[in-house]
Design a protein around this motif. Structure first.
Motif, PDB file in Angstrom:
ATOM      1  N   LEU A  76      29.224 -35.180  31.872  1.00 48.43           N
ATOM      2  CA  LEU A  76      30.181 -35.887  31.018  1.00 48.43           C
ATOM      3  C   LEU A  76      30.584 -35.028  29.823  1.00 48.43           C
ATOM      4  N   GLY A  77      31.892 -34.834  29.644  1.00 47.85           N
ATOM      5  CA  GLY A  77      32.376 -33.962  28.592  1.00 47.85           C
ATOM      6  C   GLY A  77      32.000 -32.526  28.883  1.00 47.85           C
ATOM      7  N   SER A  78      32.324 -32.063  30.068  1.00 46.51           N
ATOM      8  CA  SER A  78      31.803 -30.796  30.587  1.00 46.51           C
ATOM      9  C   SER A  78      32.290 -29.567  29.845  1.00 46.51           C
ATOM     10  N   GLY A  79      33.499 -29.626  29.262  1.00 51.01           N
ATOM     11  CA  GLY A  79      34.018 -28.464  28.561  1.00 51.01           C
ATOM     12  C   GLY A  79      34.525 -27.397  29.505  1.00 51.01           C
ATOM     13  N   LEU A  80      34.933 -26.264  28.926  1.00 52.26           N
ATOM     14  CA  LEU A  80      35.487 -25.172  29.708  1.00 52.26           C
ATOM     15  C   LEU A  80      34.401 -24.443  30.492  1.00 52.26           C
ATOM     16  N   PRO A  81      34.736 -23.983  31.701  1.00 47.20           N
ATOM     17  CA  PRO A  81      33.749 -23.240  32.487  1.00 47.20           C
ATOM     18  C   PRO A  81      33.298 -21.973  31.766  1.00 47.20           C
ATOM     19  N   THR A  82      32.020 -21.671  31.925  1.00 46.86           N
ATOM     20  CA  THR A  82      31.463 -20.432  31.386  1.00 46.86           C
ATOM     21  C   THR A  82      30.448 -19.937  32.405  1.00 46.86           C
ATOM     22  N   ALA A  83      29.608 -18.993  32.022  1.00 52.59           N
ATOM     23  CA  ALA A  83      28.587 -18.517  32.945  1.00 52.59           C
ATOM     24  C   ALA A  83      27.590 -19.635  33.224  1.00 52.59           C
ATOM     25  N   ASP A  84      27.127 -19.702  34.465  1.00 51.58           N
ATOM     26  CA  ASP A  84      26.131 -20.691  34.868  1.00 51.58           C
ATOM     27  C   ASP A  84      26.568 -22.117  34.562  1.00 51.58           C
TER      28      ASP A  84
END
Length: 272
Positions: A76-84
Motif C-alpha cells: 500500500l502506497g508503494s511509491g516509485l520502483p527502485t532496487a529490490d
C-alpha cells in the motif's frame, strides 16, 4: 493499464518523487529536488531515514517469503520502483509470489505499466490508500489475491502520511478484517523523537504536502490493535532484523544509530 504520463504534474512536488530523489533515483523533477534539498541541506543526516526504511522493507519481504507460507502481498502506497522492489525480493525466494502494488501517483502508475509487461504475477492498482474498499474490490486485486489464504499487507512509510482525522487505525483495521488468520502486517513509520529534528522535518512535510505525522511508539502500537506484534517489536528500522551489525557497537551488540535513524521504526505483526 493505460497511463501514458500525460497526467503527471511536474510543477507540484510529489511525495513519491521526493522519496525517489532522496534514494538517488532519477524519476523526479526540479520541484521535487527543491524539497529534497531542504532535507539534504537544512536537516543533514535526515536522508538516512529513507535508506533505513527501504532496507527494512526488503528484509521484511524476505522474512515473510522465507519463513512463512505466504505467497501474496499487497503493498500500500508503494511509491516509485527502485532496487529490490517487493515482487523482486519475494519472487527471488518464492517464485510463485504475487504482488499488488497500490499508489495514486501518476508517475508510479506509468512505471506500473512496465511492470505488468514483464511479470504476470504483478498488478498495479491506481487508488488512494485511504479508500481501502476501492482497493479491495478492484478487479486486479480480486484477480490476483485469494483472501481465503494468508496475505502480507505492507504499510511501508505510508501511515505517517495519513493524518489523525483520516483514521489510520481504521485503515489497518479494515485490512485486518479482510484477511484470514496467519496473515502478516509490516509497518514502518516516522517516530517522534520529541526533539528539534522531529519538529523541523514534520513542519517541512506539513507545509509542502499537508501531511506527515510523527507518532510515538504507543501511537504506532495502537495502529496495530488486534494484531500480535512479533519480536523484536517496534524498533528503529535499522535494528529490525539487521543483516549486518556495523561498528561502533553499543553494550547490546547493536550499532549506534544517528538521531535520524531513531526517527523511523519498523514492526511486524500477525493476525492470530
Amino acid at each position: 493499464m493505460t497511463y501514458d504520463g500525460s497526467s503527471i504534474d511536474s510543477t507540484r512536488p510529489s511525495i513519491a518523487r521526493v522519496y525517489d530523489y532522496l534514494l538517488g533515483g532519477k524519476d523526479n523533477y526540479a520541484v521535487d529536488r527543491e524539497i529534497g534539498d531542504v532535507f539534504k541541506r537544512d536537516l543533514p543526516g535526515s536522508v538516512a531515514i529513507a535508506f533505513a526504511n527501504r532496507a527494512a522493507l526488503t528484509r521484511a519481504v524476505r522474512e515473510i517469503a522465507t519463513s512463512t507460507g505466504i505467497r501474496q502481498f499487497i503493498d500500500l502506497g508503494s511509491g516509485l520502483p527502485t532496487a529490490d522492489n517487493v515482487h523482486q525480493v519475494a519472487q527471488r525466494h518464492a517464485p510463485d509470489s504475487r504482488v499488488v502494488y497500490v499508489d495514486i501517483d501518476p508517475q508510479v502508475l506509468v512505471h506500473g505499466r512496465a511492470l505488468l509487461e514483464e511479470n504476470d504475477q504483478v498488478r498495479v492498482v491506481p487508488a488512494d490508500v485511504r479508500n481501502p474498499e476501492e482497493i479491495r474490490n478492484h478487479p486486479d486485486t480480486v484477480e490476483l489475491i485469494d483472501f481465503d489464504r494468508p496475505v502480507a499487507v505492507m504499510f511501508s512509510a505510508i501511515l505517517h502520511h495519513v493524518n489523525d482525522e483520516e483514521d489510520p487505525a481504521g485503515l489497518v483495521r479494515y485490512w485486518r478484517d479482510q484477511v484470514p488468520s496467519g496473515s502478516y502486517f509490516f509497518v514502518s513509520h516516522f517516530r517522534s523523537g520529541n526533539n528539534a529534528e522531529t519538529e523541523e522535518a514534520e513542519k517541512v512535510l506539513q507545509e509542502t504536502f499537508g501531511r506527515g505525522r510523527w507518532r510515538t511508539d504507543e501511537e504506532i502500537e495502537a495502529l496495530l490493535d488486534g494484531l500480535e506484534i512479533l519480536p523484536p517489536g517496534i524498533v528503529p528500522a535499522s535494528h529490525w532484523h539487521p543483516d549486518v551489525v556495523d561498528s561502533p557497537w553499543n553494550d547490546r551488540g547493536e550499532r549506534e544509530l544517528t538521531v535520524w535513524e531513531h526517527l523511523i521504526v519498523a514492526v511486524m505483526a500477525r493476525k492470530a
